[in-house]
Design a protein around this motif. Sequence first.
Motif, PDB file in Angstrom:
ATOM      1  N   LEU A 202      -5.807   9.118  -2.755  1.00  0.00           N
ATOM      2  CA  LEU A 202      -4.818   8.509  -1.872  1.00  0.00           C
ATOM      3  C   LEU A 202      -5.503   7.529  -0.929  1.00  0.00           C
ATOM      4  O   LEU A 202      -6.439   7.897  -0.231  1.00  0.00           O
ATOM      5  CB  LEU A 202      -4.118   9.595  -1.044  1.00  0.00           C
ATOM      6  CG  LEU A 202      -3.189   9.102   0.066  1.00  0.00           C
ATOM      7  CD1 LEU A 202      -1.904   8.513  -0.519  1.00  0.00           C
ATOM      8  CD2 LEU A 202      -2.874  10.233   1.053  1.00  0.00           C
ATOM      9  N   GLU A 222      -1.126   3.965  -1.660  1.00  0.00           N
ATOM     10  CA  GLU A 222      -1.225   3.969  -3.117  1.00  0.00           C
ATOM     11  C   GLU A 222      -2.038   5.164  -3.598  1.00  0.00           C
ATOM     12  O   GLU A 222      -2.848   5.720  -2.859  1.00  0.00           O
ATOM     13  CB  GLU A 222      -1.888   2.680  -3.617  1.00  0.00           C
ATOM     14  CG  GLU A 222      -1.149   1.412  -3.270  1.00  0.00           C
ATOM     15  CD  GLU A 222      -1.781   0.193  -3.924  1.00  0.00           C
ATOM     16  OE1 GLU A 222      -1.977   0.209  -5.152  1.00  0.00           O
ATOM     17  OE2 GLU A 222      -2.077  -0.783  -3.204  1.00  0.00           O
ATOM     18  N   LEU A 223      -1.807   5.522  -4.864  1.00  0.00           N
ATOM     19  CA  LEU A 223      -2.552   6.590  -5.524  1.00  0.00           C
ATOM     20  C   LEU A 223      -3.302   6.022  -6.719  1.00  0.00           C
ATOM     21  O   LEU A 223      -2.730   5.288  -7.535  1.00  0.00           O
ATOM     22  CB  LEU A 223      -1.605   7.701  -5.998  1.00  0.00           C
ATOM     23  CG  LEU A 223      -1.033   8.634  -4.932  1.00  0.00           C
ATOM     24  CD1 LEU A 223       0.107   9.459  -5.519  1.00  0.00           C
ATOM     25  CD2 LEU A 223      -2.115   9.557  -4.369  1.00  0.00           C
ATOM     26  N   THR A 234       2.996   4.954  -3.630  1.00  0.00           N
ATOM     27  CA  THR A 234       3.547   6.243  -3.222  1.00  0.00           C
ATOM     28  C   THR A 234       4.188   6.070  -1.851  1.00  0.00           C
ATOM     29  O   THR A 234       4.269   4.950  -1.342  1.00  0.00           O
ATOM     30  CB  THR A 234       2.460   7.335  -3.209  1.00  0.00           C
ATOM     31  OG1 THR A 234       3.057   8.614  -3.018  1.00  0.00           O
ATOM     32  CG2 THR A 234       1.416   7.080  -2.141  1.00  0.00           C
ATOM     33  N   GLY A 286       5.195  13.055  -2.872  1.00  0.00           N
ATOM     34  CA  GLY A 286       4.857  11.661  -2.613  1.00  0.00           C
ATOM     35  C   GLY A 286       5.385  11.163  -1.286  1.00  0.00           C
ATOM     36  O   GLY A 286       5.540   9.943  -1.094  1.00  0.00           O
TER      37      GLY A 286
END
Length: 394
Positions: A202, A222-223, A234, A286
């Motif tokens: 993450l 973001e992931l 996310t 999320g």
Amino acid sequence: MTNEGMTIMPKATEPPAGTWKTAGDLPTPAAWHGQHDGPVLLADGTVLVAGGADAAGGSLADAALFGKKQGTDHDTWDRADPMGTPRRLHSLTRLADGRVLAVGGLNGSTEQGSAELYNPATGHWTPTGGLITPRWGHSATLLDDGSVLIAGGSASRPSGGTVALRSAERFDPGKEKWRSAGSMSDARTAHTAVPLHGGMVLVAGGTAPVGAPDDPALAFCELYDQARDKWTATGSLISVRRHHRAVRLSDTSVLITGGTAPGSPGTAPYDPFSRRTAEVFDLDTGKWAEVTAMPSGRALHRAVLLPGGQVMVAGGASGDRDESGFRSVLAYDVTGDAWVSVPGLVTGRWSFAAVVLADDRVLVAGGVARSGLAAADPAAVELTATSEVFGETS
């Protein structure tokens, strides 16, 4: 109700037991302004710090080791082999085999694409494969397969100024080589990056340089999927954040605290105080959820996960100009969603080193004590070489 008809009240959240004790001075005073630039706990319980900024904002090559002096119970700092290249806003990552990888950063005002490895067995640094794209202010994350993910950061524009990067790279410790990784959707620098379950990473917050006096903070997250080498959007942070801190609570959750206020003097909206809010990310949904706010705001602080599951938040400041470092320390109880006060630091500081030692004590070292109008010389930044250890008294 009990048999006696009395209500059983929930147990109040207890602070971690202990006090702060001075623990000697760093051989070289330094500040670590990045998110991923230090300190590293080695396999033998020794702590390594390397690089950072001096009082003039210059880059350091110096390194030092903290641990028990041979044959005694006394903690001491000793000089270590310096890095081959002075670095600040670099990254420092302990590899699975025990070596430490230093990547990128700034040497003065020059961006670095070089990397080097520290071998605890020999006590020496050696050059290793260079980055594809030189950068500073990037994130560095050790992945499940032993490789290191470098993402984002800042780079110099050919026409002058700086730009945030979307690109990412992975370092293979066995081959000592870099390869391109999937690029993030959005460019960012000075962000946090936390490894989670299933090879996910993450990234949260940070800034995107636009040439303004204060670059705008980001909320977009973001992931990174290690297996697919791809990034996906996310849930966004509830509050935009820069100069915040992130702590991995579990395989699926992350706590983020504080950060500097959005905006800058002369802009709207502008709030002169740093953030006191905190929020938790849930990988399964999320989404971010706001938790109880800290009693007071702070940025440029440090946060570490204690062995008992609480999160210690120490030091910091409202910003990096005309400030004195905070002495205050807090602990967050995840189960009770409550903050409790912890004995304060002996010396207030921000942009310092903090790590949980092998014996569960907490070490803080170095950092900025005062700057600007809060300093004895308003044109100077006052660093502290002092270090302190928190733990139970005998």
